[in-house]
Every structure is written in structure tokens, then in C-alpha cells.
Motif scaffolding. Structure first.
Motif, PDB file in Angstrom:
ATOM      1  N   LEU A   1     -32.895 -41.517 -33.108  1.00 45.27           N
ATOM      2  CA  LEU A   1     -34.056 -41.291 -32.251  1.00 45.27           C
ATOM      3  C   LEU A   1     -33.664 -41.213 -30.785  1.00 45.27           C
ATOM      4  O   LEU A   1     -34.256 -40.439 -30.015  1.00 45.27           O
ATOM      5  N   LEU A   2     -32.685 -42.001 -30.386  1.00 41.54           N
ATOM      6  CA  LEU A   2     -32.214 -41.948 -28.996  1.00 41.54           C
ATOM      7  C   LEU A   2     -31.631 -40.580 -28.674  1.00 41.54           C
ATOM      8  O   LEU A   2     -31.921 -40.000 -27.613  1.00 41.54           O
ATOM      9  N   LEU A   3     -30.829 -40.044 -29.583  1.00 44.72           N
ATOM     10  CA  LEU A   3     -30.203 -38.750 -29.340  1.00 44.72           C
ATOM     11  C   LEU A   3     -31.218 -37.608 -29.380  1.00 44.72           C
ATOM     12  O   LEU A   3     -30.967 -36.540 -28.816  1.00 44.72           O
ATOM     13  N   ARG A   4     -32.347 -37.818 -30.026  1.00 43.16           N
ATOM     14  CA  ARG A   4     -33.405 -36.796 -30.038  1.00 43.16           C
ATOM     15  C   ARG A   4     -34.264 -36.834 -28.785  1.00 43.16           C
ATOM     16  O   ARG A   4     -35.036 -35.909 -28.528  1.00 43.16           O
ATOM     17  N   SER A   5     -34.156 -37.922 -28.010  1.00 39.20           N
ATOM     18  CA  SER A   5     -34.996 -38.089 -26.827  1.00 39.20           C
ATOM     19  C   SER A   5     -34.347 -37.441 -25.605  1.00 39.20           C
ATOM     20  O   SER A   5     -33.252 -36.889 -25.671  1.00 39.20           O
TER      21      SER A   5
END
Length: 339
Positions: free
Chosen positions: A185-189
Motif C-alpha cells: 500500500l505504501l508503494l501504491r501511494s
């Protein structure tokens, strides 16, 4: 032609359909599996979590640390000290162990962030050795002999050993799933975009307005906190901690680096492949002593020569497959046929 943007790929959809039942099967393992399988899969789970965290740190933020064992040891010692010397409930001690490691990482980061490249790597290792030596000199931490968990502390988890093993297994599995989900989720943000820009070119990302120091600082402290929590879980299962075991560079950093580099640094899928390869080699060749370590070294050299981006990097280059897509793709829909 109509255009639309999507994240998911065909491979990621198929992977999700197979991964969810597999995860459910692993979650029910205590009811149909034996203790040996639970111990092995719990070990795989926390190694995967450590590999994902180191990959986030080195593969995206560009912080190639060889001192992450410091936070494994700090998390483990925090758990043992709080439950033993302070008589704290084991679950509360687990909740504190991670933030404690993250808190310690704040002053450490201001020291090691002054270094670059190989000097940064050496600096993180030196800081880890400082923590290990300090733990061996502190009497309340057991000195060089370390600490052990008492039966009373273990009964706080469960009075029954079978139930206790099942709880610890589920906690290890859950922690690995949560870490993987957080990284994904962090890398998608938008923070993931900043990390990707830093990975590709730190000067270019800074010129585009990315605050590289703040981004690296947040990632370093966050990974330290998560690593501390994983460390506490590891030694809660081992029941004993010592400076040599808690701050072992071979067990908690060298092996993790092997997994990430062989699997594919800078990808979410890479640590999965690296972890499975390491565990498979260890289980098949452990009876051969040092020969299995030699074989692992030969495999590492061969992969780095033939596929510098790792096994998964080679797969992506050859087949363009993504199981955890973090970017967006422009899809051109075919024009609608006229009636």
C-alpha cells in the motif's frame, strides 16, 4: 479509441485468486498440521517480513543497511526486559517493542545519514555492534549470557503448550501479512512515487520537489519499528535471547540480503522468491554442513552475473509479469463497433 488507467494485471488477478485460498489454508494450519510445520512456516513468515522491510529500505529508499540486526535485537531485548524486570504483560510488551526500536532509530538515523554509500553500510553495522556490546555489559539484561522467559510469562500467552504454539504461529503469519500489505500500500501511494523517484535518481527526484531526507528518515524509522516487532516475535518463540543471537549479522541481515538480492531487489515479489529458495536449499542441504553455504554462495554469484536484477527482475524483463503492480497502466479499449 477509449483510454482508461488501471493497476491490476491479468497475472495479479490470477495470483489473488490462488493466494487467498492458500493464505486461508495457512491460517487453519494449527487445526490440521503438526508442530514441525508450524515452526517452519512461522520462520518463513518472519524471514519474509524482514526481507520485505530490508527491500523497502535498500531497494527503494537506497539505504543499503547491514545493521538491521540491531533492531531485531532491540525488539527482542525490550520484550524480555519488560516482561521479566518490569512484570509487564507479554502482549503489552510486544506492542511496545516495535515503537521502542523505532524510537532508538531516530538518533541513530541522524548519525548514519551523514554517511553515503559503503560508509553508510559500514556505519549501520558499527552501530549494531555498539548495541550488542552494550547489551553484553548491562547486568539487568543478563550480560553476555542473556535472558530467558519464565514459565509464568509463557502462561500469559496460553497455559497449554499446543495452544501457545498455535497463537505464536498465527501471530508470526499475521505480522508477515501485515508487513507485506503495508509495503504494498505504501508503494501504491504518493510516498511510493517519491521512493521510486529516489531509487531511480536521487538528484533528479530532489530537483522535482521530493524531500529526500524526510522520505528516507520516515522509511528508516518505520522499518526499524517493524523490524523490532518482528524481532520480539522471533525471540518470544525462541524463549531465550543473548547478545550474540539477538544482534547476529548472519541470521538477521546476511540471510535477508541474500533473499532480496537473489529474488530481485526493488520488487515486492523478489523477497518471496528469495525466501523460498533459501529455505528450500537449507532444508535439503543442511545435513551437508558448510557445503550448503558454499552452494548458496555459488548460486548468488551465478544469479548476479546472469540476472543482476534478480530472478524476478529477469522474469519481468522477459515476460512482463507483475503480481503486485504498484504503478498505473494506460489501457486502450477497442472502439465500439457501429450498429
Amino acid at each position: 479509441m477509449e483510454e482508461h488507467v488501471e493497476r491490476a494485471t491479468k497475472a495479479s488477478r490470477v495470483f489473488t485468486l490462488t493466494a487467498v485460498p492458500a493464505l486461508l489454508a495457512l491460517a487453519t494450519l494449527p487445526w490440521w498440521g503438526d508442530a514441525g510445520w508450524m515452526r517452519l512456516i512461522a520462520e518463513m513468515a518472519y524471514y519474509l517480513a524482514l526481507a520485505q522491510l530490508w527491500n523497502l529500505l535498500a531497494g527503494y529508499a537506497g539505504l543499503v543497511s547491514v545493521g538491521q540486526q540491531a533492531y531485531v535485537g532491540l525488539g527482542g531485548y525490550a520484550l524480555f526486559y519488560l516482561t521479566g524486570a518490569q512484570n509487564m504483560n507479554v502482549y503489552l510488551a510486544l506492542a511496545i517493542a516495535g515503537p521502542f526500536a523505532g524510537l532508538i532509530a531516530i538518533p541513530v538515523s541522524f548519525a548514519v545519514f551523514r554517511l553515503r554509500g559503503a560508509y553508510f553500510a559500514v556505519g549501520t553495522w558499527v552501530m549494531s555492534e555498539v548495541f550488542a556490546l552494550s547489551a553484553s555489559l548491562i547486568a539487568v539484561l543478563g550480560g553476555g549470557s542473556g535472558l530467558s522467559l519464565t514459565p509464568a510469562i509463557l502462561r500469559q500467552i496460553s497455559p497449554d503448550r499446543g495452544s501457545r504454539d498455535a497463537i505464536l504461529y498465527l501471530m508470526s503469519l499475521a505480522s508477515s501479512v501485515v508487513v507485506c500489505a503495508i509495503v504494498y500500500l505504501l508503494l501504491r501511494s504518493r510516498h511510493g512515487l517519491a521512493l521510486t523517484a529516489i531509487r531511480d535518481s536521487e538528484p533528479a527526484s530532489a530537483s522535482l520537489g521530493v524531500n529526500t531526507f524526510r522520505t528516507k528518515f520516515i522509511i528508516y524509522v518505520a522499518t526499524a519499528a517493524c523490524t523490532g516487532l518482528i524481532g520480539a516475535l522471533i525471540f518470544l518463540q525462541k524463549l531465550r535471547i543473548s547478545p550474540e543471537a539477538g544482534f547476529s549479522i548472519n541470521d538477521w541481515t546476511v540471510v535477508v540480503i541474500f533473499m532480496v538480492v537473489i529474488g530481485g531487489i526493488g520488487t515486492i515479489e523478489g523477497p518471496f522468491i528469495g525466501m523460498l529458495l533459501y529455505i528450500t536449499l537449507r532444508e535439503l542441504l543442511a545435513d551437508y554442513g558448510t557445503y550448503y553455504l558454499i552452494l548458496m554462495g555459488m548460486i548468488a554469484i551465478a544469479v548476479m552475473l546472469k540476472a543482476p536484477s534478480g530472478i524476478w527482475g529477469w522474469i519481468v524483463q522477459r515476460y512482463d509479469v507483475q503480481l503486485f503492480p504498484v504503478g498505473r497502466r494506460l489501457v486502450l479499449a477497442p472502439p465500439a463497433s457501429e450498429p
